[in-house]
Enzyme design. Structure first.
Site, PDB file in Angstrom:
ATOM      1  N   ARG A 226     -11.113   2.597 -15.333  1.00 28.83           N
ATOM      2  CA  ARG A 226     -12.144   3.419 -14.766  1.00 28.83           C
ATOM      3  C   ARG A 226     -13.333   2.754 -15.461  1.00 28.83           C
ATOM      4  O   ARG A 226     -13.380   2.207 -16.556  1.00 28.83           O
ATOM      5  CB  ARG A 226     -11.916   4.698 -15.569  1.00 28.83           C
ATOM      6  CG  ARG A 226     -10.912   5.509 -14.748  1.00 28.83           C
ATOM      7  CD  ARG A 226     -11.424   6.157 -13.384  1.00 28.83           C
ATOM      8  NE  ARG A 226     -10.334   6.959 -12.752  1.00 28.83           N
ATOM      9  CZ  ARG A 226      -9.247   6.578 -11.911  1.00 28.83           C
ATOM     10  NH1 ARG A 226      -9.360   5.187 -11.483  1.00 28.83           N
ATOM     11  NH2 ARG A 226      -8.465   7.307 -11.402  1.00 28.83           N
ATOM     12  N   GLU A 255     -19.955   5.798  -8.512  1.00 32.87           N
ATOM     13  CA  GLU A 255     -19.298   5.239  -7.592  1.00 32.87           C
ATOM     14  C   GLU A 255     -19.936   6.022  -6.171  1.00 32.87           C
ATOM     15  O   GLU A 255     -19.852   7.155  -6.338  1.00 32.87           O
ATOM     16  CB  GLU A 255     -17.913   5.397  -7.450  1.00 32.87           C
ATOM     17  CG  GLU A 255     -17.433   4.263  -8.479  1.00 32.87           C
ATOM     18  CD  GLU A 255     -15.781   4.346  -8.546  1.00 32.87           C
ATOM     19  OE1 GLU A 255     -15.024   4.806  -7.786  1.00 32.87           O
ATOM     20  OE2 GLU A 255     -15.172   3.382  -9.489  1.00 32.87           O
ATOM     21  N   HIS A 274     -13.739   0.010  -5.397  1.00 34.03           N
ATOM     22  CA  HIS A 274     -12.690   0.968  -5.833  1.00 34.03           C
ATOM     23  C   HIS A 274     -11.572   0.867  -4.747  1.00 34.03           C
ATOM     24  O   HIS A 274     -11.243   1.850  -4.205  1.00 34.03           O
ATOM     25  CB  HIS A 274     -13.007   2.161  -6.259  1.00 34.03           C
ATOM     26  CG  HIS A 274     -12.002   2.858  -7.252  1.00 34.03           C
ATOM     27  ND1 HIS A 274     -12.764   3.769  -8.316  1.00 34.03           N
ATOM     28  CD2 HIS A 274     -10.723   2.938  -7.187  1.00 34.03           C
ATOM     29  CE1 HIS A 274     -11.318   4.010  -9.010  1.00 34.03           C
ATOM     30  NE2 HIS A 274     -10.355   3.782  -8.362  1.00 34.03           N
TER      31      HIS A 274
HETATM   32  P1  NDP Z   1       0.480   4.779 -16.468  1.00 35.90           P
HETATM   33  O1  NDP Z   1       0.360   5.958 -17.011  1.00 35.90           O
HETATM   34  O2  NDP Z   1       1.626   4.123 -15.659  1.00 35.90           O
HETATM   35  O3  NDP Z   1      -0.100   3.569 -17.625  1.00 35.90           O
HETATM   36  C1  NDP Z   1      -0.986   3.941 -18.437  1.00 35.90           C
HETATM   37  C2  NDP Z   1      -0.764   2.752 -19.797  1.00 35.90           C
HETATM   38  O4  NDP Z   1      -1.755   2.943 -20.374  1.00 35.90           O
HETATM   39  C3  NDP Z   1       0.469   3.232 -20.492  1.00 35.90           C
HETATM   40  O5  NDP Z   1       1.235   1.944 -20.749  1.00 35.90           O
HETATM   41  C4  NDP Z   1      -0.174   3.718 -21.912  1.00 35.90           C
HETATM   42  O6  NDP Z   1       0.744   3.673 -22.748  1.00 35.90           O
HETATM   43  C5  NDP Z   1      -1.437   2.924 -21.880  1.00 35.90           C
HETATM   44  N1  NDP Z   1      -2.551   3.436 -22.629  1.00 35.90           N
HETATM   45  C6  NDP Z   1      -2.707   4.840 -22.722  1.00 35.90           C
HETATM   46  N2  NDP Z   1      -3.966   4.804 -23.725  1.00 35.90           N
HETATM   47  C7  NDP Z   1      -4.024   3.535 -24.187  1.00 35.90           C
HETATM   48  C8  NDP Z   1      -5.138   3.214 -24.779  1.00 35.90           C
HETATM   49  N3  NDP Z   1      -5.964   3.804 -25.952  1.00 35.90           N
HETATM   50  N4  NDP Z   1      -5.163   1.777 -25.060  1.00 35.90           N
HETATM   51  C9  NDP Z   1      -4.457   1.131 -24.349  1.00 35.90           C
HETATM   52  N5  NDP Z   1      -3.493   1.427 -23.677  1.00 35.90           N
HETATM   53  C10 NDP Z   1      -3.352   2.760 -23.447  1.00 35.90           C
HETATM   54  O7  NDP Z   1      -0.776   4.333 -15.520  1.00 35.90           O
HETATM   55  P2  NDP Z   1      -1.049   3.578 -14.330  1.00 35.90           P
HETATM   56  O8  NDP Z   1      -0.643   2.153 -14.504  1.00 35.90           O
HETATM   57  O9  NDP Z   1      -0.263   3.964 -12.888  1.00 35.90           O
HETATM   58  O10 NDP Z   1      -2.542   3.455 -14.123  1.00 35.90           O
HETATM   59  C11 NDP Z   1      -3.238   3.192 -15.124  1.00 35.90           C
HETATM   60  C12 NDP Z   1      -4.772   3.698 -15.043  1.00 35.90           C
HETATM   61  O11 NDP Z   1      -5.263   2.916 -13.861  1.00 35.90           O
HETATM   62  C13 NDP Z   1      -4.853   5.093 -14.432  1.00 35.90           C
HETATM   63  O12 NDP Z   1      -5.328   6.121 -15.413  1.00 35.90           O
HETATM   64  C14 NDP Z   1      -6.317   4.842 -13.440  1.00 35.90           C
HETATM   65  O13 NDP Z   1      -7.486   5.370 -14.258  1.00 35.90           O
HETATM   66  C15 NDP Z   1      -6.296   3.270 -13.159  1.00 35.90           C
HETATM   67  N6  NDP Z   1      -5.975   2.952 -11.792  1.00 35.90           N
HETATM   68  C16 NDP Z   1      -7.094   2.372 -11.178  1.00 35.90           C
HETATM   69  C17 NDP Z   1      -6.599   2.486  -9.681  1.00 35.90           C
HETATM   70  C18 NDP Z   1      -7.739   1.644  -8.832  1.00 35.90           C
HETATM   71  O14 NDP Z   1      -7.685   1.724  -7.579  1.00 35.90           O
HETATM   72  N7  NDP Z   1      -8.386   0.604  -9.508  1.00 35.90           N
HETATM   73  C19 NDP Z   1      -5.308   2.473  -9.135  1.00 35.90           C
HETATM   74  C20 NDP Z   1      -4.546   3.198  -9.841  1.00 35.90           C
HETATM   75  C21 NDP Z   1      -4.737   3.575 -11.130  1.00 35.90           C
HETATM   76  P3  NDP Z   1       0.715   4.400 -24.198  1.00 35.90           P
HETATM   77  O15 NDP Z   1       0.989   5.869 -23.894  1.00 35.90           O
HETATM   78  O16 NDP Z   1       2.029   3.820 -24.897  1.00 35.90           O
HETATM   79  O17 NDP Z   1      -0.461   3.965 -24.813  1.00 35.90           O
HETATM   80  C1  7N6 Z   2      -6.739   5.626  -4.355  1.00 34.77           C
HETATM   81  C2  7N6 Z   2      -6.474   5.345  -5.755  1.00 34.77           C
HETATM   82  C3  7N6 Z   2      -6.061   5.884  -8.934  1.00 34.77           C
HETATM   83  O1  7N6 Z   2      -6.467   6.339 -10.068  1.00 34.77           O
HETATM   84  O2  7N6 Z   2      -8.287   5.138  -8.933  1.00 34.77           O
HETATM   85  C4  7N6 Z   2      -7.178   5.243  -8.202  1.00 34.77           C
HETATM   86  O3  7N6 Z   2      -4.990   5.959  -8.464  1.00 34.77           O
HETATM   87  C5  7N6 Z   2      -7.372   5.672  -6.864  1.00 34.77           C
HETATM   88  C6  7N6 Z   2      -6.245   4.715  -3.342  1.00 34.77           C
END
Ligand code: NDP
Ligand code: 7N6
Length: 308
Positions: A226, A255, A274
């Site tokens: 984000r 955005e 995005h």
């Molecule tokens: P998950 O919940 O599977 O993974 C999140 C990871 O972040 C966990 O390993 C967690 O581990 C870690 N985490 C939490 N807090 C911290 C911290 N302070 N420092 C480092 N690591 C941390 O989520 P996803 O992998 O599915 O998605 C992650 C993020 O990516 C979403 O929250 C979203 O904001 C973004 N995203 C963006 C997309 C895009 O289109 N660009 C698409 C999908 C997601 P732990 O709890 O051990 O800290």
């Molecule tokens: C839209 C995904 C997420 O958090 O930011 C992404 O999953 C958006 C396709």
């Protein structure tokens, strides 16, 4: 919980066609309809949505079609007794493939040649500009669905992978896992730092001027998390003064990124709107999550991906 209607909010269109989502959700034994901002809800509704709306608090269950749920007021859901689920778990291929694309572009200079193509420009990059991913280190900040997918791919490409997560637990294909208080050390040797953690009070502003100063001068920042995880001015300064070599940004502070934003014209920056998670089967992935949870409700089990 007894679900009598699946209401697909029109904001879903930000990620996939509404008709595709409705078609994918049909066949779950529950009527499906598209609703707009004027809709009202009751405790027999499941709302499938991209964006939050206050009226959703009247529903039984709200399913956010994104992994990130930072825009949702989790406390308000808890207080209202409305179930909130998110869509983590479905981005293990899309976002990691996009991230590897950024890394490959920077190493092999593809973004530079694509820019020159418009001018029929045959200019080749200096001898010392291209490098290989093999042998380079990547730091993956956030080792969940996306982070693991990036680690697996980076490892397969011969990269050294380090990572960061709060638990500090080991992860497959990650040589060293740091905790957030060790972030300085985690990024220090990395050629690439990839942000794929959630936006939380702890991660907001995590990448500031001090952290950027710890990164290598020839390193690249990738943000698929984000926008506010990074301090905007700090990144712009770091790019302008050569503190780091470049950045690939899919997530932005505002955005769409405003048309006059300096990042658009920055030659060492890749801006994508995005779309790292976009895929022509997003509707199917979401429908599978909703279906699984409807089946869990029927069996009296706890819901997958429940965040409130
Ligand atoms: P998950 O919940 O599977 O993974 C999140 C990871 O972040 C966990 O390993 C967690 O581990 C870690 N985490 C939490 N807090 C911290 C911290 N302070 N420092 C480092 N690591 C941390 O989520 P996803 O992998 O599915 O998605 C992650 C993020 O990516 C979403 O929250 C979203 O904001 C973004 N995203 C963006 C997309 C895009 O289109 N660009 C698409 C999908 C997601 P732990 O709890 O051990 O800290
Ligand atoms: C839209 C995904 C997420 O958090 O930011 C992404 O999953 C958006 C396709």
């Amino acid at each position: 919980m007894d679900i009598a209607r699946i209401a697909v909010h029109e904001s879903v269109a930000k990620a996939c066609p509404l008709e595709a989502m409705v078609a994918a959700l049909q066949g779950l034994g529950v009527p499906v309809e598209v609703v707009g901002d004027d809709a009202t809800f009751d405790t027999s509704d499941c709302v499938v949505t991209f964006s939050p709306r206050e009226a959703f608090l009247d529903a039984a269950w709200v399913h956010g079609i994104r992994a990130g749920y930072d825009e949702f007021d989790v406390d308000a859901y808890e207080a209202a007794g409305t179930v909130l689920t998110n869509s983590t778990g479905i981005h293990g291929d899309t976002v990691p493939e996009t991230a590897v694309g950024y890394l490959t572009a920077f190493a092999r200079r593809l973004h530079v040649y694509r820019d020159r193509q418009g001018d029929n420009d045959w200019t080749q990059e200096p001898y010392d500009a291209p490098f290989t991913l093999t042998g380079e280190q990547v730091c993956v900040a956030g080792l969940g669905t996306i982070g693991q997918g990036i680690a697996d791919r980076a490892d397969a490409l011969g990269m050294e992978v380090v990572g960061v997560r709060r638990s500090g637990d080991p992860a497959e294909n990650v040589e060293r896992v740091y905790t957030p208080d060790e972030l300085d050390a985690a990024v220090a040797d990395a050629r690439f730092v990839v942000l794929c953690c959630p936006l939380t009070v702890e991660t907001e502003g995590m990448v500031d001027a001090a952290l950027l100063a710890q990164m290598r001068a020839d390193s690249y920042l990738v943000n698929v998390a984000r926008g506010p995880v990074v301090v905007e001015d700090a990144l712009l300064n770091a790019l302008d003064d050569g503190t780091i070599a470049g950045a690939a940004l899919d997530a932005h502070w505002e955005e769409p990124l405003p048309a006059n934003h300096p990042l658009w014209d920055h030659e060492s920056v890749i801006v994508t709107p995005h779309v790292a998670a976009f895929t022509n089967r997003y509707h199917e992935d979401i429908a599978a999550l909703v279906q699984e949870n409807i089946e869990r409700i029927d069996r009296g089990k706890s819901l997958r991906n429940r965040v409130a």
